[in-house]
Design a protein around this motif. Structure first.
Motif, PDB file in Angstrom:
ATOM      1  N   GLN A 131       0.819  -1.218   0.000  1.00  0.00           N
ATOM      2  CA  GLN A 131       0.000   0.000   0.000  1.00  0.00           C
ATOM      3  C   GLN A 131       0.853   1.268   0.000  1.00  0.00           C
ATOM      4  OE1 GLN A 131      -3.366   0.155  -0.521  1.00  0.00           O
ATOM      5  NE2 GLN A 131      -2.906  -1.987  -0.984  1.00  0.00           N
ATOM      6  N   LYS A 132       1.990   1.222   0.681  1.00  0.00           N
ATOM      7  CA  LYS A 132       2.874   2.396   0.687  1.00  0.00           C
ATOM      8  C   LYS A 132       3.501   2.606  -0.696  1.00  0.00           C
ATOM      9  CE  LYS A 132       1.598   3.986   3.399  1.00  0.00           C
ATOM     10  NZ  LYS A 132       1.223   5.366   3.837  1.00  0.00           N
ATOM     11  N   LEU A 133       3.782   1.542  -1.405  1.00  0.00           N
ATOM     12  CA  LEU A 133       4.283   1.660  -2.780  1.00  0.00           C
ATOM     13  C   LEU A 133       3.179   2.163  -3.709  1.00  0.00           C
ATOM     14  CD1 LEU A 133       6.418  -1.611  -2.994  1.00  0.00           C
ATOM     15  CD2 LEU A 133       7.258   0.743  -2.830  1.00  0.00           C
ATOM     16  N   ARG A 134       1.961   1.682  -3.472  1.00  0.00           N
ATOM     17  CA  ARG A 134       0.818   2.149  -4.265  1.00  0.00           C
ATOM     18  C   ARG A 134       0.594   3.640  -4.036  1.00  0.00           C
ATOM     19  NH1 ARG A 134      -4.705   2.574  -2.844  1.00  0.00           N
ATOM     20  NH2 ARG A 134      -6.090   2.648  -4.661  1.00  0.00           N
ATOM     21  N   MET A 135       0.803   4.102  -2.822  1.00  0.00           N
ATOM     22  CA  MET A 135       0.611   5.518  -2.508  1.00  0.00           C
ATOM     23  C   MET A 135       1.504   6.393  -3.398  1.00  0.00           C
ATOM     24  SD  MET A 135       1.250   7.289   1.186  1.00  0.00           S
ATOM     25  CE  MET A 135       0.913   9.024   1.517  1.00  0.00           C
ATOM     26  N   VAL A 136       2.759   5.988  -3.572  1.00  0.00           N
ATOM     27  CA  VAL A 136       3.673   6.743  -4.425  1.00  0.00           C
ATOM     28  C   VAL A 136       3.182   6.741  -5.868  1.00  0.00           C
ATOM     29  CG1 VAL A 136       6.023   6.866  -5.331  1.00  0.00           C
ATOM     30  CG2 VAL A 136       5.647   6.387  -2.910  1.00  0.00           C
ATOM     31  N   GLU A 137       2.696   5.602  -6.333  1.00  0.00           N
ATOM     32  CA  GLU A 137       2.172   5.533  -7.703  1.00  0.00           C
ATOM     33  C   GLU A 137       0.995   6.489  -7.887  1.00  0.00           C
ATOM     34  OE1 GLU A 137       3.480   3.946 -10.143  1.00  0.00           O
ATOM     35  OE2 GLU A 137       4.953   2.756  -9.035  1.00  0.00           O
ATOM     36  N   LEU A 138       0.115   6.555  -6.885  1.00  0.00           N
ATOM     37  CA  LEU A 138      -1.040   7.437  -6.977  1.00  0.00           C
ATOM     38  C   LEU A 138      -0.623   8.903  -6.968  1.00  0.00           C
ATOM     39  CD1 LEU A 138      -3.496   5.598  -4.548  1.00  0.00           C
ATOM     40  CD2 LEU A 138      -3.695   5.757  -7.036  1.00  0.00           C
ATOM     41  N   ILE A 139       0.329   9.245  -6.114  1.00  0.00           N
ATOM     42  CA  ILE A 139       0.821  10.627  -6.076  1.00  0.00           C
ATOM     43  C   ILE A 139       1.493  10.977  -7.399  1.00  0.00           C
ATOM     44  CG2 ILE A 139       2.365  12.269  -4.938  1.00  0.00           C
ATOM     45  CD1 ILE A 139       2.023  10.641  -2.361  1.00  0.00           C
TER      46      ILE A 139
END
Length: 201
Positions: free
Chosen positions: A135-143
């Motif tokens: 989820q923390k890696l996904r957060m960067v992708e979303l940003i």
């Protein structure tokens, strides 16, 4: 036809219906108020309420329950990164929203549930820690997607910087029990975004 047996079966189904949802709702309430580590499986069963047999039929281990809880939070949008997928607000507002802490009426500020969960399950190979990392890696992708939409220079680096600010602010908000602590990181994020836009050609 045995109508008595059928009535009993129907009654049992009604009592058991929604057991998984009740367990997850109870776990979410308890985790928010007292944390994951301090919450036992028996307490979750009592809060649901379901039998321990029903609890373990749905979730064989506490790890399974915690991962399901985190998946539910991610799907609900009630996390830091939830605002990033909203198409009803402009991209700049989505970035600002990263620094608003999700809070409930009855609970202290918990910060980021994925960071909290990773801290309580420190083994990187554990299912809970692995899901939190995902989820923390996904957060960067979303940003990254949002800052690209804005037209910022070097979007990947900026995304990592904004994620670091958001996660750091969430952790300090939790420690200080200050839901508005993100205002400091938000101000820094505004500067970073302005600089990235100023260099755009």
């Amino acid at each position: 036809m045995n109508t008595t047996a059928n009535a009993k079966d129907t009654g049992a189904q009604r009592r058991g219906r929604g057991g998984r949802e009740r367990i997850l709702a109870a776990a979410t309430r308890l985790f928010a108020v007292q944390g994951i580590g301090a919450t036992g499986m028996e307490q979750v069963a009592d809060e649901a309420p379901v039998s321990k047999r029903t609890l373990y039929a749905h979730f064989r281990t506490k790890n399974d329950l915690v991962v399901a809880h985190l998946r539910g939070l991610a799907a609900s949008g009630a996390t830091l990164e939830g605002v990033l997928t909203r198409e009803d607000i402009p991209p700049r507002e989505r970035i600002r929203g990263l620094f608003d802490q999700p809070v409930t009426d009855a609970a202290p500020v918990r910060g980021c549930p994925f960071i909290d969960a990773a801290a309580e399950f420190p083994d990187p190979e554990s299912a809970v820690h692995a899901y939190a990392r995902e989820q923390k890696l996904r957060m960067v992708e979303l940003i990254d997607a949002v800052v690209r939409e804005l037209g910022c220079r070097e979007p990947r680096d900026l995304a990592e910087q904004l994620a670091t600010l958001a996660d750091g602010a969430a952790s300090r908000a939790m420690v200080l029990d200050d839901a508005d602590y993100g205002r400091y990181a938000r101000a820094a994020a505004e500067v970073l975004v302005d600089q990235a836009l100023a260099g755009k050609r």
